[in-house]
Every structure is written in C-alpha cells, then in structure tokens.
Scaffold this active site. Sequence first.
Site, PDB file in Angstrom:
ATOM      1  N   ASN A  10       0.876  -1.169   0.000  1.00 53.79           N
ATOM      2  CA  ASN A  10       0.000   0.000   0.000  1.00 53.79           C
ATOM      3  C   ASN A  10       0.917   1.225   0.000  1.00 53.79           C
ATOM      4  OD1 ASN A  10      -1.689   2.115   0.555  1.00 53.79           O
ATOM      5  ND2 ASN A  10      -2.655   1.158   2.335  1.00 53.79           N
ATOM      6  N   LYS A  17       3.013   0.888   3.255  1.00 57.38           N
ATOM      7  CA  LYS A  17       2.648  -0.184   4.198  1.00 57.38           C
ATOM      8  C   LYS A  17       2.809  -1.497   3.460  1.00 57.38           C
ATOM      9  CE  LYS A  17      -0.737   2.301   6.917  1.00 57.38           C
ATOM     10  NZ  LYS A  17      -2.124   2.699   6.875  1.00 57.38           N
ATOM     11  N   ARG A  88      -2.763  -2.033  -3.212  1.00 61.21           N
ATOM     12  CA  ARG A  88      -3.937  -1.191  -3.015  1.00 61.21           C
ATOM     13  C   ARG A  88      -3.806   0.001  -3.971  1.00 61.21           C
ATOM     14  NH1 ARG A  88      -4.845   3.507   1.286  1.00 61.21           N
ATOM     15  NH2 ARG A  88      -7.043   3.869   0.854  1.00 61.21           N
ATOM     16  N   HIS A 177     -13.039   3.081   0.522  1.00 64.47           N
ATOM     17  CA  HIS A 177     -13.047   1.993   1.529  1.00 64.47           C
ATOM     18  C   HIS A 177     -13.747   0.741   1.001  1.00 64.47           C
ATOM     19  CE1 HIS A 177     -13.084   5.278   4.907  1.00 64.47           C
ATOM     20  NE2 HIS A 177     -11.842   4.870   4.690  1.00 64.47           N
ATOM     21  N   HIS A 205     -17.684   1.723   8.219  1.00 68.48           N
ATOM     22  CA  HIS A 205     -16.230   1.636   8.404  1.00 68.48           C
ATOM     23  C   HIS A 205     -15.777   2.917   9.091  1.00 68.48           C
ATOM     24  CE1 HIS A 205     -11.970   0.788   7.307  1.00 68.48           C
ATOM     25  NE2 HIS A 205     -11.931   2.100   7.417  1.00 68.48           N
ATOM     26  N   LEU A 206     -15.367   2.807  10.351  1.00 73.81           N
ATOM     27  CA  LEU A 206     -15.047   3.992  11.149  1.00 73.81           C
ATOM     28  C   LEU A 206     -13.597   3.943  11.612  1.00 73.81           C
ATOM     29  CD1 LEU A 206     -18.255   3.794  13.397  1.00 73.81           C
ATOM     30  CD2 LEU A 206     -18.010   4.975  11.197  1.00 73.81           C
ATOM     31  N   GLY A 207     -12.699   4.500  10.807  1.00 72.74           N
ATOM     32  CA  GLY A 207     -11.290   4.624  11.197  1.00 72.74           C
ATOM     33  C   GLY A 207     -10.959   6.106  11.218  1.00 72.74           C
ATOM     34  N   ASN A 208      -9.729   6.463  10.846  1.00 73.74           N
ATOM     35  CA  ASN A 208      -9.427   7.898  10.712  1.00 73.74           C
ATOM     36  C   ASN A 208     -10.264   8.508   9.601  1.00 73.74           C
ATOM     37  OD1 ASN A 208      -7.561   8.813  12.679  1.00 73.74           O
ATOM     38  ND2 ASN A 208      -6.118   7.325  11.819  1.00 73.74           N
ATOM     39  N   GLY A 209     -10.371   7.769   8.487  1.00 74.09           N
ATOM     40  CA  GLY A 209     -11.376   8.090   7.481  1.00 74.09           C
ATOM     41  C   GLY A 209     -12.603   7.252   7.826  1.00 74.09           C
ATOM     42  N   ARG A 238     -11.288  15.290   8.778  1.00 74.92           N
ATOM     43  CA  ARG A 238     -12.104  15.774   7.657  1.00 74.92           C
ATOM     44  C   ARG A 238     -13.504  16.144   8.144  1.00 74.92           C
ATOM     45  NH1 ARG A 238     -11.021  10.557   4.381  1.00 74.92           N
ATOM     46  NH2 ARG A 238      -8.750  10.624   4.305  1.00 74.92           N
ATOM     47  N   ASP A 279      -8.039  11.644  17.467  1.00 74.02           N
ATOM     48  CA  ASP A 279      -8.042  10.248  17.900  1.00 74.02           C
ATOM     49  C   ASP A 279      -9.231   9.996  18.827  1.00 74.02           C
ATOM     50  OD1 ASP A 279      -5.575   7.962  18.309  1.00 74.02           O
ATOM     51  OD2 ASP A 279      -7.263   7.961  19.703  1.00 74.02           O
ATOM     52  N   ILE A 328     -12.510   2.547  15.187  1.00 77.78           N
ATOM     53  CA  ILE A 328     -13.534   3.056  16.115  1.00 77.78           C
ATOM     54  C   ILE A 328     -14.713   2.084  16.191  1.00 77.78           C
ATOM     55  CG2 ILE A 328     -15.174   4.937  16.544  1.00 77.78           C
ATOM     56  CD1 ILE A 328     -13.194   6.811  15.017  1.00 77.78           C
ATOM     57  N   GLU A 379      -8.297  -5.363   5.321  1.00 76.48           N
ATOM     58  CA  GLU A 379      -8.166  -5.028   3.902  1.00 76.48           C
ATOM     59  C   GLU A 379      -7.012  -5.787   3.242  1.00 76.48           C
ATOM     60  OE1 GLU A 379      -8.666  -1.116   5.652  1.00 76.48           O
ATOM     61  OE2 GLU A 379      -9.339  -0.428   3.682  1.00 76.48           O
TER      62      GLU A 379
HETATM   63  P1  ADP Z   1      -6.997   4.078   9.824  1.00 72.22           P
HETATM   64  O1  ADP Z   1      -8.155   4.697   9.112  1.00 72.22           O
HETATM   65  O2  ADP Z   1      -5.829   4.994   9.974  1.00 72.22           O
HETATM   66  O3  ADP Z   1      -6.670   2.665   9.381  1.00 72.22           O
HETATM   67  P2  ADP Z   1      -8.037   2.762  12.205  1.00 72.22           P
HETATM   68  O4  ADP Z   1      -9.055   1.933  11.508  1.00 72.22           O
HETATM   69  O5  ADP Z   1      -6.874   2.086  12.844  1.00 72.22           O
HETATM   70  O6  ADP Z   1      -7.539   3.969  11.316  1.00 72.22           O
HETATM   71  O7  ADP Z   1      -8.837   3.587  13.336  1.00 72.22           O
HETATM   72  C1  ADP Z   1      -8.201   4.563  14.099  1.00 72.22           C
HETATM   73  C2  ADP Z   1      -9.223   5.148  15.050  1.00 72.22           C
HETATM   74  O8  ADP Z   1      -9.710   4.103  15.909  1.00 72.22           O
HETATM   75  C3  ADP Z   1      -8.643   6.218  15.961  1.00 72.22           C
HETATM   76  O9  ADP Z   1      -9.537   7.321  16.048  1.00 72.22           O
HETATM   77  C4  ADP Z   1      -8.538   5.500  17.286  1.00 72.22           C
HETATM   78  O10 ADP Z   1      -8.620   6.375  18.364  1.00 72.22           O
HETATM   79  C5  ADP Z   1      -9.771   4.636  17.217  1.00 72.22           C
HETATM   80  N1  ADP Z   1      -9.726   3.617  18.274  1.00 72.22           N
HETATM   81  C6  ADP Z   1      -8.916   2.553  18.389  1.00 72.22           C
HETATM   82  N2  ADP Z   1      -9.158   1.899  19.569  1.00 72.22           N
HETATM   83  C7  ADP Z   1     -10.160   2.590  20.186  1.00 72.22           C
HETATM   84  C8  ADP Z   1     -10.870   2.447  21.425  1.00 72.22           C
HETATM   85  N3  ADP Z   1     -10.605   1.454  22.254  1.00 72.22           N
HETATM   86  N4  ADP Z   1     -11.830   3.351  21.720  1.00 72.22           N
HETATM   87  C9  ADP Z   1     -12.119   4.354  20.893  1.00 72.22           C
HETATM   88  N5  ADP Z   1     -11.482   4.558  19.707  1.00 72.22           N
HETATM   89  C10 ADP Z   1     -10.524   3.686  19.365  1.00 72.22           C
END
Ligand code: ADP
Length: 395
Positions: A10, A17, A88, A177, A205-209, A238, A279, A328, A379
């Site tokens: 990636n 990555k 990717r 995603h 799907h709840l990550g940074n994005g 964002r 975060d 998340i 992924e």
């Molecule tokens: P990316 O999109 O960079 O791959 P991830 O899917 O790893 O991101 O998600 C990162 C998010 O998940 C961050 O906001 C992090 O704080 C949140 N996160 C991870 N563990 C927890 C937790 N135990 N409680 C709340 N949020 C969490």
Amino acid sequence: MNSKLILVINCGSSSLKFALYSIDHQLLAEGLAESLNSVNAKLHIKLLNTEIKSTLDTKDHQHAIDLLIIELQKTFDLKLELVGIGHRVVHGGESFKQSVIITQEVISEIKNCIPLAPLHNPANLLGINILATLFPKLNQVAVFDTSFHQTMPEHAYTYAIPYKFYKDDGVRRYGFHGTSHRFVTLQASKLLNKQVDTLNLVTAHLGNGASVAAIANGASVDTSMGMTPLEGLVMGTRSGDIDPGLFDYLISKGLSPEDISRTLNKESGLLGISGISNDMRTLCEQAAQGHKLSQLAIDIFCFRLAKYIAAMMVSLTHIDALVFTGGIGENSPLVREKTTDHLLILGFTLDKDLNSLNCSNKVINDADSKNIIVIPTDEELMIVNDTLELIPGTF
Ligand code: ADP
C-alpha cells in the site's frame, strides 16, 4: 509451513505499508515506512514468527522497498517463494469494477484516473513500477478502493449539478473503503450463515477516514463518500458534509481555495471540533474527564453517523444487519451505543452487556432488535484473496 508467499503493498504519497502472507492466509511479516522523502524517513519491519522488530533509516519509496526486500530476503527466499504481489490502488474511476492483474493497459488506465486522485494514484503507480522492476516475472494485482461501489445506481452516484460536469470531467460520487466494505460483507455472510448474494446490510467503516455503505444482495448500492473521501461522515480531521455555500462565505473572509481545502481535509472533523485530537480514544478519555468540546465532537460524530445509517436504509428493502468496523467501529462501545441510541425508530437497540470491549465477530443487539454486528476489517487479507484468485495457477 507453506512456502508460497503473497506480498501486499500500500504505497501512499509519503508512506509505504506492507504485509507478507503465506498463501494459506498466515500473516508472516508486516510494517510500514513513514515520512518518506524527508530526513526522518524510517522503515519499520515486524516478523511475526520470530517476533523480531527492526527500524531502519531510509529515504524514498525506492530505497524503502529495496531495504524491505533485502530484510525479508534474510528470512524468506522471495525469488523462489513469492507467487504474487497485491497493490492497493485508491482510484479506479469508472474503468475498474473489480480487481485486475496489472498489464500495460491497466497501468495506462490507472494513470488516466490520476486527476481523480492526484496524491494517491501516482504513489500507487510508483509502488507498482518499483516492484515490477524488482520482480519482472511476477504477476501483480491492483485492488481498488472504488471498485466495490461501481454497482451504485445512477441516482445514487450523480450529483445535482450540470450534467456536463459528469460527462466531460467524471464528476460523480465514486465512494472509497470498498475493500473494507466488501471484506465485512463477506464476513457477515459467514456469521449470519446467509448467502452473500442475498445479504442486505449497512456497513459502517469507522477509522481515521470513515464511510457507510448500503449493501443490497451483496453489492454496494450507496455510500457516504463521494467524488473524494471528504464527503459524508465526520472523520478524524475531515469535515464530511458541509454546506457548499460555505465556500463563498470563507472566500469572502479572505481564505484562499488552498486554505479551505486544508481546513476541511486536515483541520476539521474530530480534531477541529475538539481542538485537541483526531483520535477517538483520546476524545473518549478527555470527555470522561469533563472536556466539553471532546464530548461535543463525539456527539456530532455519532449523530451524523446515525443520520447516514438511516439514509443508507432507503436503498434497501429489508436489512439483515448493521455492521460496525474500523478502529472506532471495532473498539468503541461508547460510539456504538451513542449512535444506536439515535436509531431506535429504525428498530435497532443494543444489548449493553454484549456491547462490551471484546465483541469481535459477535451480535451485540438485544433480542427485539434488528441485528447489529461488530466485524474486524482486514483489507490486506482481502487483497491477498483477490491476488490469489486472479493469478494463474492453483495454490
Ligand atoms: P486508519 O483509518 O488509519 O486505518 P483505524 O481503523 O486504525 O484507522 O482507526 C483509528 C481510530 O480508531 C482512531 O480514532 C482511534 O482512536 C480509534 N480507536 C482505536 N481503539 C479505540 C478504542 N478502544 N476506543 C475508541 N477509539 C478507538
């Protein structure tokens, strides 16, 4: 141990990555290079079987990949054992409806999509070229973030702006995603014991994005991200959806288009509202200690998410499950609870005990509710599967 290997790459604009898998899906090594093209560039490699971790100074993508191959070569005979490489690729435009083996034509078409993803696609192509030079005989596969959403109907992907912008410039909603939404759809099919082509879901799907998708009969029919990954949900930095009228207003306040773009992409979302962090874990901790703007950021995140989950449901005739995934979605009981609290009218209620920290691959709703499931996304594994499926030979 099986000695045939798949490498997953990636390649981002300043990062790389990687993950090395055996063809029976064992993760053998993983890592990343960060801050490439700067003096701080580092390559981190973790070998899973020996627990060995190493960090090396590096320079640019070429150097990081050269170092990576030299390091992996100390443990694996890559020339003999590597059977394919999966990449990717962020944007496949309307050209790629699924993953493909990379040929010269595929490379030209990924280049044609550069205007749609000016930062990402050139980096993806760089990775493809470097690895093609190192392993000229090996099949490489491109797995696109956008392709899963190519099944969206016209009424879901067309913006209500003059149609010529779509016809002439490809302005439409593409969604992202896709690899994650597809992976959790396949997992949900196994968990619910229901054939994927009969499965109706909303996946979050709840990550940074962050994005949600409506899945009808196993195919994406709507999603919250659009022409770019800026549309839709509140994310780490964002804004997600805003009033487009804001552009004129901010310009009248002296902001340039570059200022607005930076503000919406890098300084908004959870970070912008809370003023302290993008975060979610940090915000949950701060909110628990009384930090008001962290609490507000979480509240807005969950409210927008619930609104979008509701919006996704209009594309479905019924729903088999609401799926939470990403850092998340997988790890935050609080976000799942606050979001679901807004969804009572749609028939979703959580079981507070089941909605605990360790609920991966489990149903977390109460008995009277529609299904709510937590599924860890992977992924890289999806890229391994696509690569194995497409490369010639049986493994
Ligand atoms: P990316 O999109 O960079 O791959 P991830 O899917 O790893 O991101 O998600 C990162 C998010 O998940 C961050 O906001 C992090 O704080 C949140 N996160 C991870 N563990 C927890 C937790 N135990 N409680 C709340 N949020 C969490």
